[in-house]
Design an enzyme around this catalytic site. Structure first.
Site, PDB file in Angstrom:
ATOM      1  N   ARG A   1       0.807  -1.225   0.000  1.00 27.58           N
ATOM      2  CA  ARG A   1       0.000   0.000   0.000  1.00 27.58           C
ATOM      3  C   ARG A   1       0.841   1.276   0.000  1.00 27.58           C
ATOM      4  O   ARG A   1       0.617   2.179  -0.817  1.00 27.58           O
ATOM      5  CB  ARG A   1      -0.908   0.044   1.243  1.00 27.58           C
ATOM      6  CG  ARG A   1      -2.108  -0.836   1.157  1.00 27.58           C
ATOM      7  CD  ARG A   1      -2.414  -1.412   2.530  1.00 27.58           C
ATOM      8  NE  ARG A   1      -1.434  -2.453   2.793  1.00 27.58           N
ATOM      9  CZ  ARG A   1      -1.648  -3.738   2.513  1.00 27.58           C
ATOM     10  NH1 ARG A   1      -2.799  -4.126   2.065  1.00 27.58           N
ATOM     11  NH2 ARG A   1      -0.702  -4.636   2.699  1.00 27.58           N
ATOM     12  N   THR A   2       1.796   1.370   0.921  1.00 32.24           N
ATOM     13  CA  THR A   2       2.498   2.650   1.113  1.00 32.24           C
ATOM     14  C   THR A   2       3.341   2.992  -0.105  1.00 32.24           C
ATOM     15  O   THR A   2       3.303   4.112  -0.611  1.00 32.24           O
ATOM     16  CB  THR A   2       3.371   2.586   2.386  1.00 32.24           C
ATOM     17  OG1 THR A   2       2.590   2.047   3.448  1.00 32.24           O
ATOM     18  CG2 THR A   2       3.879   3.960   2.769  1.00 32.24           C
TER      19      THR A   2
ATOM     20  N   LYS B   1      25.386  -5.564  -0.913  1.00 37.13           N
ATOM     21  CA  LYS B   1      26.844  -5.764  -0.875  1.00 37.13           C
ATOM     22  C   LYS B   1      27.444  -5.113   0.364  1.00 37.13           C
ATOM     23  O   LYS B   1      28.658  -4.936   0.451  1.00 37.13           O
ATOM     24  CB  LYS B   1      27.483  -5.161  -2.127  1.00 37.13           C
ATOM     25  CG  LYS B   1      26.984  -5.758  -3.433  1.00 37.13           C
ATOM     26  CD  LYS B   1      27.625  -5.020  -4.604  1.00 37.13           C
ATOM     27  CE  LYS B   1      26.923  -5.330  -5.915  1.00 37.13           C
ATOM     28  NZ  LYS B   1      27.265  -4.350  -6.960  1.00 37.13           N
TER      29      LYS B   1
ATOM     30  N   ARG C   1      11.293   3.864   4.056  1.00 42.20           N
ATOM     31  CA  ARG C   1      10.836   2.865   5.046  1.00 42.20           C
ATOM     32  C   ARG C   1      12.045   2.059   5.484  1.00 42.20           C
ATOM     33  O   ARG C   1      12.855   1.629   4.641  1.00 42.20           O
ATOM     34  CB  ARG C   1       9.768   1.949   4.452  1.00 42.20           C
ATOM     35  CG  ARG C   1       9.437   0.773   5.353  1.00 42.20           C
ATOM     36  CD  ARG C   1       8.251  -0.014   4.902  1.00 42.20           C
ATOM     37  NE  ARG C   1       7.007   0.710   5.150  1.00 42.20           N
ATOM     38  CZ  ARG C   1       5.794   0.180   4.999  1.00 42.20           C
ATOM     39  NH1 ARG C   1       5.664  -1.069   4.602  1.00 42.20           N
ATOM     40  NH2 ARG C   1       4.711   0.893   5.242  1.00 42.20           N
TER      41      ARG C   1
ATOM     42  N   HIS D   1       4.546   5.826  11.703  1.00 37.31           N
ATOM     43  CA  HIS D   1       4.094   5.658  10.316  1.00 37.31           C
ATOM     44  C   HIS D   1       3.086   6.796  10.095  1.00 37.31           C
ATOM     45  O   HIS D   1       1.869   6.587  10.080  1.00 37.31           O
ATOM     46  CB  HIS D   1       3.448   4.277  10.154  1.00 37.31           C
ATOM     47  CG  HIS D   1       3.177   3.854   8.738  1.00 37.31           C
ATOM     48  ND1 HIS D   1       3.335   4.696   7.644  1.00 37.31           N
ATOM     49  CD2 HIS D   1       2.733   2.662   8.236  1.00 37.31           C
ATOM     50  CE1 HIS D   1       2.996   4.038   6.543  1.00 37.31           C
ATOM     51  NE2 HIS D   1       2.637   2.806   6.876  1.00 37.31           N
TER      52      HIS D   1
HETATM   53  N1   CP Z   1      -0.312  -0.213   5.966  1.00 38.92           N
HETATM   54  C1   CP Z   1       0.869  -0.375   5.358  1.00 38.92           C
HETATM   55  O1   CP Z   1       1.861   0.296   5.685  1.00 38.92           O
HETATM   56  O2   CP Z   1       0.861  -1.313   4.368  1.00 38.92           O
HETATM   57  P1   CP Z   1       2.131  -1.743   3.485  1.00 38.92           P
HETATM   58  O3   CP Z   1       3.118  -2.392   4.436  1.00 38.92           O
HETATM   59  O4   CP Z   1       1.616  -2.672   2.448  1.00 38.92           O
HETATM   60  O5   CP Z   1       2.722  -0.488   2.903  1.00 38.92           O
END
Ligand code: CP
Length: 305
Positions: free
Chosen positions: A54-55, A82, A104, A132
């Site tokens: 999603r993100t 590496k 992320r 998040h």
């Molecule tokens: N909710 C969320 O962060 O989903 P993803 O890990 O798929 O990005």
């Protein structure tokens, strides 16, 4: 602001400003022609050291709909494999003059550390069990559109709170906008310092869900349970999985949310996930709009912004 690293530090006015801006993008995204030129000529790099559906995809769509050139760094085929460090990777990308990095990482604090080493804007797309922020913003937008307000609602966040950046960002945001937040979890899945968050704590779904407006379910984050107790699926679902019987403890018009990815039959039953009270698909739609709002707002602080 140059970066969005967390909900912590954002004022209620800034949060509401982002939600109001996102409403415009909800309308735009439902049109046939979805593009704006806000980020034309700008470069966005998505740098995901952890898996995402999603993100990452919604940040890519958000950047493209605002006219940016978007590059998805494939970490699994990069020189990270590496042995190149996070900071060297960031410095390398920084030398290519991106305007915004979406990051992320599995380590709490890694995104803030990286933000100190680069010249561009940085958005936290999830760092360990820390924050998040865009997930909390999209959840708030979804709640506001369905309940009209966040002020005065009671929200139960249920499941693996200890390892959840989604829980932490949501607690901060929902409290900032005047909601009462409960966490509902076994003691083993609560952070040691839970009292610091000013939430009601329940160790029983019946009491925890009593009269709540929103039930927010979380996945067991096994990837962060290194060495700690991992519950059995059957037992976990029996006590903590949201099914129709447990949902009846909440208000009759209560709504069900889940940030995804869902593990059906573990923390949530399919009948609830796909049922009339579920907002799960709408959360995904709001994700694109909220990320467009964040990129739009940050673009005003970029050079020539
Ligand atoms: N909710 C969320 O962060 O989903 P993803 O890990 O798929 O990005």
């Amino acid at each position: 602001r140059r970066h969005l690293l967390g909900i912590e530090g954002l004022s209620p006015e800034e949060i509401v400003g982002l939600l109001d801006l996102a409403e415009e993008f909800v309308v735009l995204n439902r049109q046939v022609e979805k593009k704006r030129a806000t980020l034309r000529g700008r470069t966005q790099i998505n740098l995901f050291f952890e898996a995402s559906t999603r993100t990452q995809s919604s940040f890519e769509l958000a950047g493209k709909r605002l006219g940016a050139d978007v590059m998805n760094m494939s970490v699994s085929t990069s020189s990270v494999k590496k042995g190149e460090t996070l900071i060297d990777t960031a410095a390398t990308l920084n030398a290519m003059h991106p305007d915004v990095l979406i990051v992320r990482h599995s380590a709490s604090g890694a995104v803030e550390l990286l933000a100190r080493k680069v010249d561009c804007s940085v958005v936290n797309a999830g760092d360990g069990a820390h924050e998040h922020p865009t997930q909390a913003l999209l959840d708030a937008l979804t709640i506001r559109r369905n309940k009209g307000t966040i002020q005065g609602l009671t929200v139960a966040i249920c499941g693996d709170i200890a390892h959840s950046r989604v829980a932490r960002s949501n607690i901060l945001l929902l409290q900032a906008l005047g909601a009462q937040v409960r966490v509902v979890a076994p003691p083993t899945l609560l952070p040691k310092d839970i009292e610091r968050f000013g939430v009601q704590v329940h160790h029983d779904m019946r009491r925890g869900l009593a009269d709540v407006d929103i039930v927010m379910m979380l996945r067991l984050q096994r990837e962060r349970m290194n060495g700690s107790f991992v519950p059995s699926v059957k037992e976990y679902f029996h006590f903590w999985g949201l099914d129709e019987a447990k949902l009846r403890y909440a208000k009759p018009d209560a709504l069900v949310m889940h940030p995804g990815p869902m593990n059906r039959g573990v923390e949530i039953d399919s009948a609830v996930a796909d049922g009339a009270q579920s907002l799960i698909r709408e959360q995904v739609e709001m994700g694109v709009a909220v990320r467009m709002a964040v990129l739009d707002a940050l673009s005003r602080n970029l050079p020539n912004g």
